[in-house]
Write a protein that holds these residues in place. Structure first.
Motif, short mmCIF file in Angstrom:
data_model
loop_
_atom_site.label_atom_id
_atom_site.label_comp_id
_atom_site.label_asym_id
_atom_site.label_seq_id
_atom_site.Cartn_x
_atom_site.Cartn_y
_atom_site.Cartn_z
N ARG A 112 0.86 -1.19 0.00
CA ARG A 112 0.00 0.00 0.00
C ARG A 112 0.89 1.24 0.00
NH1 ARG A 112 -5.01 2.06 1.34
NH2 ARG A 112 -5.98 0.08 1.84
N PHE A 113 0.59 2.19 -0.89
CA PHE A 113 1.37 3.41 -1.03
C PHE A 113 0.59 4.57 -0.41
CE2 PHE A 113 2.96 0.52 -4.10
CZ PHE A 113 4.25 0.88 -4.42
N GLY A 114 1.31 5.50 0.17
CA GLY A 114 0.68 6.69 0.73
C GLY A 114 1.66 7.86 0.72
N ASP A 115 1.12 9.08 0.68
CA ASP A 115 1.95 10.29 0.73
C ASP A 115 2.15 10.69 2.18
OD1 ASP A 115 2.12 10.45 -2.03
OD2 ASP A 115 0.31 11.66 -2.21
N ALA A 116 3.41 10.76 2.58
CA ALA A 116 3.74 11.07 3.98
C ALA A 116 4.47 12.40 4.06
CB ALA A 116 4.62 9.96 4.57
N THR A 117 4.23 13.11 5.14
CA THR A 117 4.95 14.35 5.44
C THR A 117 5.40 14.27 6.89
OG1 THR A 117 3.66 15.64 3.86
CG2 THR A 117 4.83 16.85 5.57
N LEU A 118 6.71 14.35 7.10
CA LEU A 118 7.27 14.25 8.44
C LEU A 118 8.09 15.49 8.72
CD1 LEU A 118 7.80 12.63 11.02
CD2 LEU A 118 9.71 11.51 9.85
N LEU A 119 7.53 16.42 9.48
CA LEU A 119 8.22 17.66 9.85
C LEU A 119 8.76 18.38 8.62
CD1 LEU A 119 10.16 16.36 13.00
CD2 LEU A 119 7.93 17.50 12.91
N GLY A 120 7.97 18.44 7.56
CA GLY A 120 8.36 19.13 6.33
C GLY A 120 9.06 18.25 5.32
N LEU A 121 9.38 17.02 5.67
CA LEU A 121 10.03 16.09 4.77
C LEU A 121 8.95 15.27 4.05
CD1 LEU A 121 13.01 15.26 4.11
CD2 LEU A 121 12.71 13.40 5.73
N ASP A 122 8.86 15.41 2.73
CA ASP A 122 7.82 14.73 1.95
C ASP A 122 8.37 13.50 1.25
OD1 ASP A 122 5.95 16.72 2.59
OD2 ASP A 122 6.62 18.00 0.94
N PHE A 123 7.66 12.40 1.33
CA PHE A 123 8.08 11.18 0.66
C PHE A 123 6.89 10.25 0.50
CE2 PHE A 123 8.90 11.00 5.20
CZ PHE A 123 8.32 9.80 5.60
N THR A 124 7.07 9.21 -0.30
CA THR A 124 6.06 8.17 -0.45
C THR A 124 6.40 7.03 0.48
OG1 THR A 124 5.61 8.73 -2.76
CG2 THR A 124 5.01 6.51 -2.05
N ILE A 125 5.45 6.64 1.30
CA ILE A 125 5.66 5.54 2.24
C ILE A 125 4.95 4.30 1.72
CG2 ILE A 125 3.69 6.18 3.68
CD1 ILE A 125 7.06 4.92 5.03
N VAL A 126 5.57 3.14 1.86
CA VAL A 126 5.03 1.89 1.33
C VAL A 126 4.92 0.87 2.46
CG1 VAL A 126 5.25 0.09 -0.42
CG2 VAL A 126 6.20 2.36 -0.86
N ASP A 127 3.69 0.44 2.72
CA ASP A 127 3.45 -0.61 3.71
C ASP A 127 3.56 -1.96 3.00
OD1 ASP A 127 2.80 -1.88 6.06
OD2 ASP A 127 0.64 -1.58 5.85
N THR A 128 4.15 -2.96 3.65
CA THR A 128 4.36 -4.26 3.02
C THR A 128 3.84 -5.37 3.94
OG1 THR A 128 6.57 -4.59 3.96
CG2 THR A 128 6.44 -3.42 1.86
N ALA A 129 3.69 -6.53 3.34
CA ALA A 129 3.26 -7.71 4.12
C ALA A 129 4.38 -8.15 5.06
CB ALA A 129 2.89 -8.84 3.17
#
Length: 462
Positions: free
Chosen positions: A41-58
């Protein structure tokens, strides 16, 4: 393109909870039992101004590659390809297990930078596990609690040097994409959800479209649990060009009385949520089982939500008596979906790819009808002709007066009918008007909302 950060670890260490924490929404299903997540599962993450795509895996399991957990592991291994950072998650309270050590050995063979996270570290119960984590050879672990949001600043400090260069490139790409979006019509992105009973072949169909084993499949029913959205480009042979599609795979929906497991209830609720955000919904039938009552219930639910509906008979390559099966299903649909006649019915094969171009072409066409707005002049001409051909009834000797009609919205098309004594308008006449709009105004089989509105009586008592 945003930097991609994947979450990896054995089952039940809290990967999906971390994913939800970083995207700021409860997108991934979470439960106490292990093995809830099965597809990426892919999602757009923002951590204290740091933007990236986060990927959840089995969850990573040591088992035969041909079993369901083994195929889930292959999906997790595939997620490392193209990743910029991997978050290796352990359970601080459980300490380091042999499976954690096996995952660490595998990760060391890859060139993806590793950030070690000791999740569930709230309180002092996780301290021994945090100290044990040094033995994995990935440096100091981040003491983290996804449930309580502890350790986010430390995670930011660990990620920043690894993806800052990528972040700069991603910002440039985002600027270009925003410029493109100003000229690009967002209506052209088809949001297509695939729904149906378990084991109807939904994930197999999407894998065939993509040309890769993107989603976990197998003979077991109910493999898919989360609703997974995948952006894709379909080559339209009629236009000789690519058209953007967002494919949404959903969990199989069984008869409500058979759904007793908490996790399955959550999966079905997630599938219903996916329908709400789709434009066109493809209901997949299994040709080896035909049309069942549960299929009609799913179809009715889609129409009640106002989505455009298509029905595809999958596994056509192994269907017995195809002609008789098709005609039988068509007749059953006419009886079972009386509220919307003429729903597109197609025969496809997710395994061989038969009928996929026809299915997607029909999906774009029905989406166009679903989004259509009728010019006022054309709507009034149709309305006058409909009243002349079949005037409204006169209950009690007093005729119901229908004055005019207007289109209030699209997607789905909604109309408001103004007149007097509308509370006595029979449902049969309401259906006559709706079916006439479908037939004469080009709405085909999309759901239509017709609201009746009478003027207020100034002399009525308040």
């Amino acid at each position: 393109m945003r930097p991609q950060v994947i979450i990896i670890g054995r089952p039940n260490v809290g990967k999906s909870t971390i994913f939800n924490r970083l995207v700021g929404k409860k997108l991934a299903l979470v439960d106490d039992q292990p093995g809830v997540t099965r597809d990426r599962r892919f999602g757009d993450a923002t951590l204290l101004g740091l933007d990236f795509t986060i990927v959840d895996t089995a969850g990573w399991e040591d088992t035969d590659p041909e079993t369901l957990p083994g195929r889930m592991r292959k999906q997790t291994e595939a997620s490392l390809i193209g990743a910029d950072v991997a978050l290796f998650v352990i359970d601080a309270r459980a300490g380091i297990t042999p499976l954690d050590e096996e995952i660490a050995r595998y990760l060391r063979q890859n060139r993806v930078p590793i950030v070690l996270m000791a999740n569930k570290a709230e309180g002092r119960q996780g301290d021994p596990g945090i100290f044990e984590a040094f033995s994995l050879g990935f440096g100091e672990p981040i003491a983290f609690s996804a449930e309580h949001g502890q350790g986010l600043a430390d995670l930011f400090e660990a990620l920043r040097p690894l993806i800052e260069a990528k972040q700069s490139e991603a910002d440039d790409d985002d600027i270009l994409s925003l410029d493109d979006e100003e000229e690009f019509d967002p209506e052209s992105v088809l949001k297509l959800a695939i729904v149906g009973r378990p084991n109807a072949g939904k994930s197999t169909l999407i894998n065939k479209m993509l040309g890769e084993d993107r989603l976990l499949t197998g003979p077991e029913a109910g493999i898919t649990r989360d609703s997974i959205a995948i952006d894709w480009q379909w080559f339209d042979p009629k236009r000789e060009g690519y058209r953007p599609v967002r494919l949404i795979d959903t969990a199989g929906m069984r008869k409500k009385s058979n759904v007793v497991d908490k996790l399955e209830k959550m999966s079905v609720a997630d599938a219903r949520h996916a329908i709400d955000f789709a434009e066109v919904v493809v209901l997949m039938l299994d040709s080896t089982r035909g049309l069942e009552h549960q299929d009609l219930k799913i179809a009715s639910m889609v129409l009640e939500e106002g989505r455009a509906l298509m029905i595809c008979i999958n596994k056509w390559d192994i269907a017995e008596d195809p002609s008789g099966l098709f005609q039988g299903i068509r007749a059953a649909l006419e009886d079972g979906l009386a509220q919307v006649r003429g729903v597109p019915l197609l025969a496809i094969s997710g395994r061989t790819g038969k009928g996929l171009d026809e299915m997607l072409s029909a999906a774009f066409e029905i989406r166009a009808a679903w989004s259509k707005r009728v010019p006022t002049a054309a709507l009034n001409r149709w309305f006058d002709d409909a009243l002349a051909a079949n005037p409204p009834p006169a209950p009690g000797g007093r005729r119901i007066k229908l004055r005019y009609i207007t289109q209030a919205k699209t997607r789905p098309p909604g109309f408001v009918l103004f007149g007097t004594r509308l509370d006595q308008l029979p449902e049969s006449y309401r259906r006559y008007l709706i079916n006439g709009m479908r037939r004469e105004l080009g709405f085909d089989a999309v759901p239509i909302r017709l609201t009746l509105r009478s003027p207020k009586n100034p002399f009525a008592k308040t």
